[in-house]
Write an enzyme that holds these catalytic residues in place. Structure first.
Site, PDB file in Angstrom:
ATOM      1  N   HIS A 129     -32.639  -3.112   5.327  1.00  0.00           N
ATOM      2  CA  HIS A 129     -33.879  -4.149   5.150  1.00  0.00           C
ATOM      3  C   HIS A 129     -33.355  -5.490   4.975  1.00  0.00           C
ATOM      4  O   HIS A 129     -32.258  -5.622   4.238  1.00  0.00           O
ATOM      5  CB  HIS A 129     -34.972  -3.565   4.478  1.00  0.00           C
ATOM      6  CG  HIS A 129     -35.635  -2.280   4.838  1.00  0.00           C
ATOM      7  ND1 HIS A 129     -36.546  -1.866   4.257  1.00  0.00           N
ATOM      8  CD2 HIS A 129     -35.481  -1.759   5.931  1.00  0.00           C
ATOM      9  CE1 HIS A 129     -37.246  -0.584   4.836  1.00  0.00           C
ATOM     10  NE2 HIS A 129     -36.435  -0.595   5.925  1.00  0.00           N
ATOM     11  N   GLU A 131     -33.939  -7.340   2.270  1.00  0.00           N
ATOM     12  CA  GLU A 131     -33.392  -7.384   0.881  1.00  0.00           C
ATOM     13  C   GLU A 131     -32.153  -7.006   0.710  1.00  0.00           C
ATOM     14  O   GLU A 131     -31.287  -7.662  -0.049  1.00  0.00           O
ATOM     15  CB  GLU A 131     -34.510  -6.629  -0.014  1.00  0.00           C
ATOM     16  CG  GLU A 131     -36.090  -7.203   0.016  1.00  0.00           C
ATOM     17  CD  GLU A 131     -36.677  -6.154   0.957  1.00  0.00           C
ATOM     18  OE1 GLU A 131     -37.950  -6.083   0.737  1.00  0.00           O
ATOM     19  OE2 GLU A 131     -36.281  -5.936   2.079  1.00  0.00           O
ATOM     20  N   CYS A 154     -40.283  -2.080   0.204  1.00  0.00           N
ATOM     21  CA  CYS A 154     -40.768  -0.632   0.211  1.00  0.00           C
ATOM     22  C   CYS A 154     -40.177   0.026  -1.158  1.00  0.00           C
ATOM     23  O   CYS A 154     -39.282  -0.473  -1.832  1.00  0.00           O
ATOM     24  CB  CYS A 154     -40.076   0.033   1.175  1.00  0.00           C
ATOM     25  SG  CYS A 154     -38.312   0.294   1.205  1.00  0.00           S
ATOM     26  N   CYS A 163     -36.067  -0.614  -1.254  1.00  0.00           N
ATOM     27  CA  CYS A 163     -35.676  -1.897  -1.688  1.00  0.00           C
ATOM     28  C   CYS A 163     -36.094  -2.360  -2.929  1.00  0.00           C
ATOM     29  O   CYS A 163     -35.287  -3.038  -3.601  1.00  0.00           O
ATOM     30  CB  CYS A 163     -36.204  -2.826  -0.483  1.00  0.00           C
ATOM     31  SG  CYS A 163     -35.619  -2.752   1.017  1.00  0.00           S
TER      32      CYS A 163
END
Length: 431
Positions: A129, A131, A154, A163
């Site tokens: 993701h 991040e 998430c 994350c």
């Protein structure tokens, strides 16, 4: 003492804080004009409203299509609003447009002492993701920094780890979230986890912009159905047209961008029979699945080399399996062509956005359009008005749908000029 840092923002203008970017404010300069501007050190009075005075002014000139972009090396003080960095998150996220379904597009920026030290975006489903990429980019500088992310981090294990745990492990001191994730698996759990870990969390910065970025994903999460957009062309006297405006299918044209944005496009077989399959010309575009509606058994689309997978929906046997396999085409035979079956197919494929392109034989698509309106499935319209007065025989008008008992209102209507055409975009207000 304030230090001067170079902030590099590829492919975007540096938007001063507390100002909305608009064509009236931001202007592209030629090399000569810019040299005069920089040489005279003459800058608009609004350039430094929310910035501390600095002893030097750094500029970086980048050649871009005959023009030059300016990147100003400035350090913001604490009065710089969070929206400045959130808009950068959205710009980063859009680099993956058309590639992330069924996941959303997400961008992340790590800021420390007024300087961007890390950036990242989610490139496609199954990949890390935003991040994670931003924290990797920042390295040890992420400690005590502020993380800006366009969508709530998430807090669950899926194809990738949470994350939230990555942010906690990196020891960021603050997280700014554009919007809460409507996915029930997330739905504020990420925000709660960060706050429980002692991290200061701000939610709802540039929320409208972040929601617009992922309108299809949000709609699919809230309704369980793909986001459906109707696109059509009209003459100035209201007749439907098969054609598109000059240049709109080329790189940067609105139609090329639409094809890049949507997961699938619904087309009339008569259109694909006359023309090669439409494809986006945007660099690195992920071409949409082409759903061809065939009411004539002899109609077969002509795939182009750039086109993605093609599937034919028909209520008749359109061709032999050998003919279809030779062209790389799949077929689905239905007792009756209906929108529900098509949307269910798209949902199983993980598609969030569908473009219904009203060209070719209106008869092929009329029933689908009627169903999309009656069942409140149609969410958005994109209308191109071409500078023609069409009185050709057989001219078709949308009055063919005048049997509908509904009256729909269009909200958030916006317009743009595309060469000689006017393109209108709006959202249907269902009641």
């Amino acid at each position: 003492m304030t230090q001067i840092q170079l902030l590099s923002f590829p492919h975007c203008n540096l938007t001063p804080p507390n100002l909305t970017s608009s064509p009236q404010v931001f202007t592209s300069f030629s090399s000569r004009q810019l040299a005069e501007l920089v040489g005279n050190q003459h800058f608009p009075s609004w350039s430094f409203n929310s910035l501390k005075r600095v002893s030097k002014f750094q500029t970086s000139l980048r050649k871009c299509g005959g023009l030059v972009r300016v990147r100003c090396g400035l350090v913001e003080d604490e009065s710089v609003d969070d929206g400045f960095y959130m808009r950068r998150c959205v710009e980063l996220a859009r680099r993956a447009i058309g590639c992330t379904s069924p996941n959303p597009m997400v961008g992340c920026v790590i800021v420390k002492d007024g300087k961007i030290v890390g950036e990242g975006f989610h490139p496609k489903a199954g990949q890390p993701h935003a991040e994670v990429f931003a924290l990797r980019n920042a390295g040890n500088l992420a400690e005590n920094a502020t993380a800006y992310v366009s969508l709530e981090p998430c807090n669950h294990y899926g194809r990738t780890p949470p994350c939230t745990e990555a942010l906690i492990k990196a020891k960021v001191k603050r997280v700014v979230v554009g919007m809460v994730d409507p996915n029930p698996i997330v739905a504020s759990k990420g925000v709660d986890r960060l706050r429980d870990a002692g991290i200061n969390v701000t939610v709802g910065v540039e929320e409208k912009l972040c929601k617009r970025l992922n309108e299809a994903y949000i709609h699919q999460m809230l309704t369980g159905k793909p986001f459906v957009t109707l696109r059509y062309s009209l003459s100035v006297n209201g007749h439907l047209l098969d054609q598109l405006g000059d240049g709109v299918t080329q790189t940067g044209g609105y139609y090329s961008k639409l094809l890049q944005e949507y997961d699938a496009i619904i087309l009339s077989a008569s259109l694909t029979e006359k023309f090669s399959s439409p494809t986006s010309q945007e660099p690195g575009a992920n071409q949409p699945l082409q759903i061809v509606i065939a009411s004539n058994p002899g109609q077969l689309p002509a795939p182009s080399k750039e086109a993605s997978k093609i599937i034919i929906f028909s209520d008749k046997e359109v061709a032999t399996e050998a003919d279809l396999a030779q062209k790389g085409i799949d077929a689905v035979n239905l007792d009756r062509i209906n929108l529900t079956s098509i949307l269910e197919y798209c949902k199983r494929q993980g598609f969030c956005s569908i473009l219904l392109d009203l060209r070719g034989s209106f008869g092929d698509l009329e029933e689908l359009l009627r169903e999309s309106i009656e069942q409140n499935v149609l969410q958005k319209i994109v209308l191109e008005v071409l500078p023609f007065w069409d009185e050709s025989n057989g001219g078709v008008s949308l009055v063919a749908l005048n049997s509908l008992v509904k009256r729909l209102e269009v909200k958030n209507l916006q317009s743009m000029i595309s060469t000689q055409s006017i393109v209108l975009e709006g959202y249907l207000q269902h009641r």
